[in-house]
Scaffold this motif. Structure first.
Motif, PDB file in Angstrom:
ATOM      1  N   GLU A 108      24.732  44.212  18.123  1.00  0.00           N
ATOM      2  CA  GLU A 108      24.514  45.924  18.264  1.00  0.00           C
ATOM      3  C   GLU A 108      25.071  47.063  18.243  1.00  0.00           C
ATOM      4  O   GLU A 108      25.557  47.940  17.724  1.00  0.00           O
ATOM      5  CB  GLU A 108      22.617  46.198  18.388  1.00  0.00           C
ATOM      6  CG  GLU A 108      22.240  47.376  18.191  1.00  0.00           C
ATOM      7  CD  GLU A 108      22.071  46.638  16.294  1.00  0.00           C
ATOM      8  OE1 GLU A 108      22.166  47.839  15.872  1.00  0.00           O
ATOM      9  OE2 GLU A 108      21.709  46.041  15.937  1.00  0.00           O
ATOM     10  N   ARG A 111      28.487  47.217  16.259  1.00  0.00           N
ATOM     11  CA  ARG A 111      27.901  47.764  14.545  1.00  0.00           C
ATOM     12  C   ARG A 111      28.321  48.850  14.498  1.00  0.00           C
ATOM     13  O   ARG A 111      27.945  49.890  14.433  1.00  0.00           O
ATOM     14  CB  ARG A 111      26.605  47.449  14.436  1.00  0.00           C
ATOM     15  CG  ARG A 111      26.644  45.507  14.600  1.00  0.00           C
ATOM     16  CD  ARG A 111      25.310  44.923  14.191  1.00  0.00           C
ATOM     17  NE  ARG A 111      24.902  43.614  14.937  1.00  0.00           N
ATOM     18  CZ  ARG A 111      23.655  42.958  14.685  1.00  0.00           C
ATOM     19  NH1 ARG A 111      22.616  43.904  13.821  1.00  0.00           N
ATOM     20  NH2 ARG A 111      24.200  42.640  14.914  1.00  0.00           N
ATOM     21  N   ARG A 135      29.087  40.862  10.314  1.00  0.00           N
ATOM     22  CA  ARG A 135      28.517  41.423  11.403  1.00  0.00           C
ATOM     23  C   ARG A 135      27.057  41.396  12.539  1.00  0.00           C
ATOM     24  O   ARG A 135      26.614  41.412  12.768  1.00  0.00           O
ATOM     25  CB  ARG A 135      27.634  43.163  10.473  1.00  0.00           C
ATOM     26  CG  ARG A 135      27.053  42.561   9.145  1.00  0.00           C
ATOM     27  CD  ARG A 135      26.302  43.456   8.687  1.00  0.00           C
ATOM     28  NE  ARG A 135      25.425  43.222   7.744  1.00  0.00           N
ATOM     29  CZ  ARG A 135      26.426  43.183   6.664  1.00  0.00           C
ATOM     30  NH1 ARG A 135      26.645  43.316   6.303  1.00  0.00           N
ATOM     31  NH2 ARG A 135      25.139  42.569   5.353  1.00  0.00           N
TER      32      ARG A 135
END
Length: 77
Positions: free
Chosen positions: A74, A77, A69
């Motif tokens: 972003e 995620r 991750r």
């Protein structure tokens, strides 16, 4: 047009990869050979010009000692 960016964050991957190479006194070509990847792929990743496939992201995260991750943009995620 072909998109060279998957879910990986090119800037994060490039920075972590360059730091790993420096910290371990490795060349990009030596790292490519160790990983079983082409020199051009590693050069693209280290310059932030492309990102690895999801399968390669997993392998790269293991080698770099980070969670997958941490290498993902972003919005993925």
């Amino acid at each position: 047009m072909w998109n060279s960016f998957g879910p990986g964050d090119p800037d994060t991957i490039a920075a972590l990869l360059r730091n790993y190479l420096t910290d371990n006194n490795l060349t990009r070509s030596g790292f490519a050979e160790h990983m079983g990847w082409s020199n051009s792929s590693v050069n693209y990743y280290a310059k932030g010009e492309r990102t690895p496939s999801p399968r390669r992201l997993i392998k790269l995260a293991r080698v770099l000692g980070v969670e997958v991750r941490e290498l993902i943009r972003e919005e993925f995620r």
